[in-house]
Each structure stands twice: as C-alpha cells, then as structure tokens.
Design a protein around this motif. Structure first.
Motif, PDB file in Angstrom:
ATOM      1  N   UNK A 143       0.822  -1.210   0.000  1.00 31.00           N
ATOM      2  CA  UNK A 143       0.000   0.000   0.000  1.00 31.00           C
ATOM      3  C   UNK A 143       0.852   1.254   0.000  1.00 31.00           C
ATOM      4  N   UNK A 144       0.328   2.324  -0.535  1.00 30.89           N
ATOM      5  CA  UNK A 144       1.047   3.597  -0.530  1.00 30.89           C
ATOM      6  C   UNK A 144       1.071   4.164   0.885  1.00 30.89           C
ATOM      7  N   UNK A 145       1.978   5.098   1.106  1.00 31.55           N
ATOM      8  CA  UNK A 145       2.052   5.765   2.408  1.00 31.55           C
ATOM      9  C   UNK A 145       0.695   6.350   2.795  1.00 31.55           C
ATOM     10  N   UNK A 146       0.056   6.978   1.828  1.00 33.22           N
ATOM     11  CA  UNK A 146      -1.190   7.678   2.129  1.00 33.22           C
ATOM     12  C   UNK A 146      -2.304   6.691   2.478  1.00 33.22           C
ATOM     13  N   UNK A 147      -2.334   5.565   1.773  1.00 32.56           N
ATOM     14  CA  UNK A 147      -3.331   4.529   2.106  1.00 32.56           C
ATOM     15  C   UNK A 147      -3.083   3.993   3.509  1.00 32.56           C
ATOM     16  N   UNK A 148      -1.815   3.788   3.831  1.00 33.66           N
ATOM     17  CA  UNK A 148      -1.483   3.290   5.164  1.00 33.66           C
ATOM     18  C   UNK A 148      -1.894   4.293   6.224  1.00 33.66           C
ATOM     19  N   UNK A 149      -1.634   5.581   5.953  1.00 29.75           N
ATOM     20  CA  UNK A 149      -1.989   6.612   6.935  1.00 29.75           C
ATOM     21  C   UNK A 149      -3.497   6.641   7.159  1.00 29.75           C
ATOM     22  N   UNK A 150      -4.258   6.382   6.108  1.00 34.49           N
ATOM     23  CA  UNK A 150      -5.708   6.344   6.276  1.00 34.49           C
ATOM     24  C   UNK A 150      -6.083   5.216   7.244  1.00 34.49           C
ATOM     25  N   UNK A 151      -5.384   4.095   7.140  1.00 35.35           N
ATOM     26  CA  UNK A 151      -5.645   2.986   8.065  1.00 35.35           C
ATOM     27  C   UNK A 151      -5.176   3.342   9.477  1.00 35.35           C
ATOM     28  N   UNK A 152      -4.025   4.031   9.556  1.00 33.01           N
ATOM     29  CA  UNK A 152      -3.513   4.454  10.864  1.00 33.01           C
ATOM     30  C   UNK A 152      -4.531   5.369  11.544  1.00 33.01           C
ATOM     31  N   UNK A 153      -5.117   6.211  10.762  1.00 40.34           N
ATOM     32  CA  UNK A 153      -6.139   7.114  11.294  1.00 40.34           C
ATOM     33  C   UNK A 153      -7.273   6.326  11.934  1.00 40.34           C
ATOM     34  N   UNK A 154      -7.571   5.191  11.346  1.00 43.16           N
ATOM     35  CA  UNK A 154      -8.601   4.324  11.912  1.00 43.16           C
ATOM     36  C   UNK A 154      -8.101   3.476  13.072  1.00 43.16           C
ATOM     37  N   UNK A 155      -6.819   3.646  13.460  1.00 46.24           N
ATOM     38  CA  UNK A 155      -6.298   2.938  14.634  1.00 46.24           C
ATOM     39  C   UNK A 155      -5.466   1.704  14.329  1.00 46.24           C
ATOM     40  N   UNK A 156      -5.060   1.510  13.083  1.00 45.94           N
ATOM     41  CA  UNK A 156      -4.303   0.297  12.744  1.00 45.94           C
ATOM     42  C   UNK A 156      -2.826   0.428  13.101  1.00 45.94           C
ATOM     43  N   UNK A 157      -2.424  -0.338  14.103  1.00 47.60           N
ATOM     44  CA  UNK A 157      -1.000  -0.330  14.449  1.00 47.60           C
ATOM     45  C   UNK A 157      -0.200  -1.153  13.457  1.00 47.60           C
ATOM     46  N   UNK A 158      -0.853  -2.119  12.828  1.00 51.96           N
ATOM     47  CA  UNK A 158      -0.140  -2.916  11.821  1.00 51.96           C
ATOM     48  C   UNK A 158       0.266  -2.021  10.648  1.00 51.96           C
ATOM     49  N   UNK A 159      -0.652  -1.164  10.230  1.00 54.06           N
ATOM     50  CA  UNK A 159      -0.331  -0.237   9.137  1.00 54.06           C
ATOM     51  C   UNK A 159       0.749   0.747   9.581  1.00 54.06           C
ATOM     52  N   UNK A 160       0.666   1.181  10.832  1.00 55.16           N
ATOM     53  CA  UNK A 160       1.653   2.105  11.380  1.00 55.16           C
ATOM     54  C   UNK A 160       3.043   1.459  11.360  1.00 55.16           C
TER      55      UNK A 160
END
Ligand SMILES: [Zn+2]
Lengths: 282, 208
Positions: B27-44
């Motif tokens: 995933x792109x950085x921005x897609x990952x950040x969207x997941x991080x925003x939702x609380x995903x530590x795995x994406x972080x």
C-alpha cells in the motif's frame, strides 16, 4: 567547437535542477566534451549521492527492530496525559547510552595526551593454563596496514608512515578462546596513539578490544588516523591477550617499558608484535 | 529495551485479515496513513519500517547529533501516531513526516550542547568485515567518507545545513522549503549553493 566552461555555480544549478531546459542541455553538452567540467560535476554528484545515503550507524539496528521499539514505547506509555513526557524520558535514557556506544567517528585519529595517576589495579593475569594450542594468543595473526587508493598495504618493519595515512588492523587465526587486542603507536616523543581499542581523552578508559573469531585474516571494521604524531622513528605495538586488560599500563608506563623484551616479560602468555616505523609529517 | 507488548492484545478495529502482513506492504504511504487514522498499528508499523532509516538519518543530519537521532526519530513516530486523527489525506505523507521530523530535530539541535566527538567504542565483533577484499576496503572508505560528510554537515551554520538537507536529502521543492524554513526561495537557493560549496571545499581539503 568548445564552448567556454560554465561557472561552478552553474554546475550546482544543473545538479539542483534549477536550469532552464535549453540551458541545461547546453551545459550537459559542454560537460560531455570537457574533462575538467566532467570531473567537477562528478565530484558534485558524488557529494549529493553521499548526502542521500544513510548516515553510518545512525539507525544501528534493523528497521523492523526499530519499529518494534516504537510500538513498545507506544504500548507502554500511560495513555495521553502530561505524565507521558516524563515516562518517555525515563525510557529514553538507556537508548541514549546504547546509541552513544555505536561507532561514531571512524577515521578520526586522536591522541592520548593526559597522563593520569594510577588509580586502577591491573587485573591479575588469567591463571588458567592454555587448554589447547589453538587457544594460544601467540598463534594469532595480527598485522597492520594502511589503506591507500582503496588497497590494503601491509606495514612492514622500517615502513614510512605518513601522519595522514589511514591505518587498519587485520587479524586471523583467532578461533578458540576469546582474545583481546591492545594496539598503539609510540611516537618519537614517547606519546601513545591508540588504534585498538579506540579511546578519546576524557572518556572512561576502555579495556582491550575483543577480537572477532576468524580463521582467515580479516580487516577490522575500524580505521584510525594518528593525530599530530611526532615525526621520526616510532613503533607500532600490538599485544594479544587472553584477558581484557585496561589501557592503563600502556598509558602510564615509561616508553622504556614498551620494548618487545620488557613487554614479553610482563605478558609471557601474550603475543607481542612490534613494528618499527618512521612517521613522516608533511 | 523495554518489554515488547504484542499489539494484537489491543482492539484493532481497522485491521482485517486482508490488511495484515504482506497486503499492507504494497500500500502507498497515504493509504497506510488512512488505516492508521482508523487505529491500525499494523499499518503504522509498516510505515515505520519503510521510513525508519531515512528518518533517523534525517534527524541525525538536522540535529547534528547522531547519538540522539534514533531517540528523536522515535519521538517523531510517536507524534505521528498521536496526531493521526488530524492527518489530512490530501497531503503527501512524506512531506508531513519530514515536517514533523524537522521541527523535532531542530529543537534538539538548538537545545543540545555540542557533544565531543566520540570515537568508536563498538566491539570489533559487530564491526567485522567479512573478507579483506578490495570491495570491503571500498566499503570502509565509503563509510569513512560518509562519516566525514556527516561531520562537515554538522559544522555548517544551521541555516545552510537545513537548506541543503531539505533540498538534496528530502528533495523538497523550493516552494515547500519556503513554508518549512520561512525564507524566500531566492535566499534558500543561495544557501543551498553556499552549503554545497563549503562541503565540497572541506571534504576536498581533507581527502587522504
Ligand atoms: Zn569545461
């Protein structure tokens, strides 16, 4: 045929991507045909490439291990409060200590200038007898070289060493029991310059460097440059020990105690290697 | 370095099976950040791994303090996590990340007292090169060259150092730099040129 050389600033602008396309094309065409400008541009490109490369030893661990530490900090801190800062600082301290141990300044020579009073006892020499011939430090291969034009040149007896030479050690036949190395140059003024262990004045005095275990000769990862050595005859001394001794004895002994004979008497189980060199200062 | 708590213990509403492991890595950085925003530590974690080396190097260069760079970088990532709710999806993640890193590293640079250069105290074992081949000697020389560049960079005045690092290491445009450094782009161009000239002069003089 040949256009005049562009100003250095123009080459910088070219690297910087700040030249208009037509101008950039003209400069590139000139550079193609001009060895001097090609060299100047090459230097700039190499500099920028090094700028983009990672800083050596800054991370000091795998990205995954780093990420796990970040997540561990995240998980361990009290959720969102003013306590957070102090909790983080408390956890940060060991990190700083660990990071400070990372190799920081390869290639910078230094000179031990202080002569402190003896305030530490020397550790007693290991009493255990040598368990196997292969564990005998006297069988260790150790030599020093200077790196010139990317090539390791061994420093042999009588070698002339320039003050700005980059020195590096090479060791082999170190399988078996752990061995330790004290290596230093005693210059014409009797001043001691540490190679291994590296040590800066004012830092706690270190003990001998633990040698890696390797059968075939390998270059050690730390390179050293002497700082302000006195010109003239000097000796490059290596002592390979079975125990980790501090630098104190070598630091405090009169130069007359640092001959091969005196050292062999002091360290009967150790390998003593003394190479006579001449330091040249330009 | 502190106990590592498995993050699966915490509720991970945004982490579905499809988002864990390898799937996240593409995933792109921005897609990952969207997941991080939702609380995903795995994406972080994927973001941290992806940018770890660059952010630490960046912190070292801006602060001039290599020993503290890792800790500054950790603080940067914690700040990114804490501010995840304010992440604006239309911005480029990297420029956001380096803006956070820049202010942290700069604050550190301004508050620290210059450390004395510390010579290598690392055990030689960790430092051993595999063979005495020409390649390895080349690698050592490259390392030495980069160490010297780091020191030369550290000794530049703050404004020159910051400009050259943002321009060449982070490849910010002069417009982006204007916002971060609060200076006109013409000023910044001249700082970048000065910085390069000084680095080149110093390294040329020191070359063995
Ligand atoms: Zn030319």
């Amino acid at each position: 045929m040949t256009s005049p050389c562009p100003a250095h600033d123009t080459l910088v602008s070219l690297i910087d991507g700040e030249l208009a396309e037509t101008r950039a094309r003209a400069v590139r065409a000139h550079v193609e045909s001009c060895a001097r400008c090609r060299a100047a541009l090459g230097e700039l490109e190499a500099l920028v490439a090094d700028l983009r490369a990672p800083v050596p030893d800054a991370l000091g661990q795998s990205p995954e291990a780093f990420a796990d530490e970040v997540l561990a900090r995240l998980a361990s801190r009290p959720a969102r409060s003013s306590e957070r800062r102090s909790a983080l600082l408390g956890r940060a301290a060991p990190f700083l200590a660990a990071a400070a141990c990372v190799a920081l300044a390869v290639g910078v020579g230094w000179r031990a200038t202080s002569r402190r009073a003896a305030d530490a006892e020397f550790s007693a020499r290991g009493a255990a007898s040598l368990s196997a011939p292969d564990d005998d430090p006297r069988r260790t291969l150790v030599r020093f070289g200077r790196v010139r034009d990317g090539v390791f040149e061994p420093i042999l007896d009588g070698a002339h060493v320039r003050a700005d030479d980059i020195l590096v050690g090479e060791v082999g036949a170190t399988e078996g029991a752990q061995r330790y190395l004290l290596a230093f140059v005693v210059d014409a003024a009797g001043e001691r310059h540490w190679l291994y262990p590296a040590w800066e004045v004012g830092a706690p005095r270190p003990v001998a460097s633990a040698l890696p275990r390797t059968a075939s000769p390998r270059v050690l990862g730390t390179m050293v440059r002497l700082e302000d050595p006195a010109p003239g005859p000097a000796q490059l001394v290596a002592i390979v020990l079975r125990h980790a001794e501090s630098v104190d004895f070598v630091e405090q002994a009169p130069a007359s105690e640092l001959t091969r004979e005196r050292l062999a008497a002091r360290y009967p189980d150790a390998l003593i290697s003394v190479t006579r060199i001449v330091v040249e200062v330009r | 370095m502190g106990e590592l708590l498995p993050f699966s213990r915490e509720p991970r509403p945004a982490d579905t099976a499809a988002e864990s492991g390898g799937a996240l890595a593409v995933r792109s950085d921005e897609e990952l950040m969207a997941l991080v925003r939702g609380g995903s530590k795995a994406a972080f974690r994927v973001l941290v791994v992806r940018h770890a080396a660059k952010v630490v190097s960046f912190c070292a260069r801006i602060s001039g303090d290599r020993a503290a760079a890792r800790e500054i970088a950790q603080d940067v990532w914690l700040a990114v996590w804490d501010a995840r709710a304010r992440w604006e999806p239309r911005t480029r993640f990297a420029s956001y990340l380096y803006t956070v890193a820049f202010s942290r590293a700069r604050n550190h640079a301004r508050s620290r007292r210059r450390r004395a250069a510390v010579f290598s105290a690392a055990p030689l074992d960790a430092d051993l090169v595999p063979t005495s081949s020409a390649d390895e000697i080349e690698r050592l020389l490259e390392r030495e060259r980069r160490n010297r560049l780091f020191e030369a960079l550290r000794d530049l005045p703050d404004d020159l150092r910051e400009a050259v690092v943002l321009r060449f290491v982070e490849e910010l445009s002069y417009e982006e730099m204007e916002t971060v450094l609060r200076a006109k782009s013409s000023t910044l161009r001249s700082r970048v040129h000065h910085a390069l000239a000084r680095l080149k002069a110093r390294l040329g003089k020191e070359a063995p």
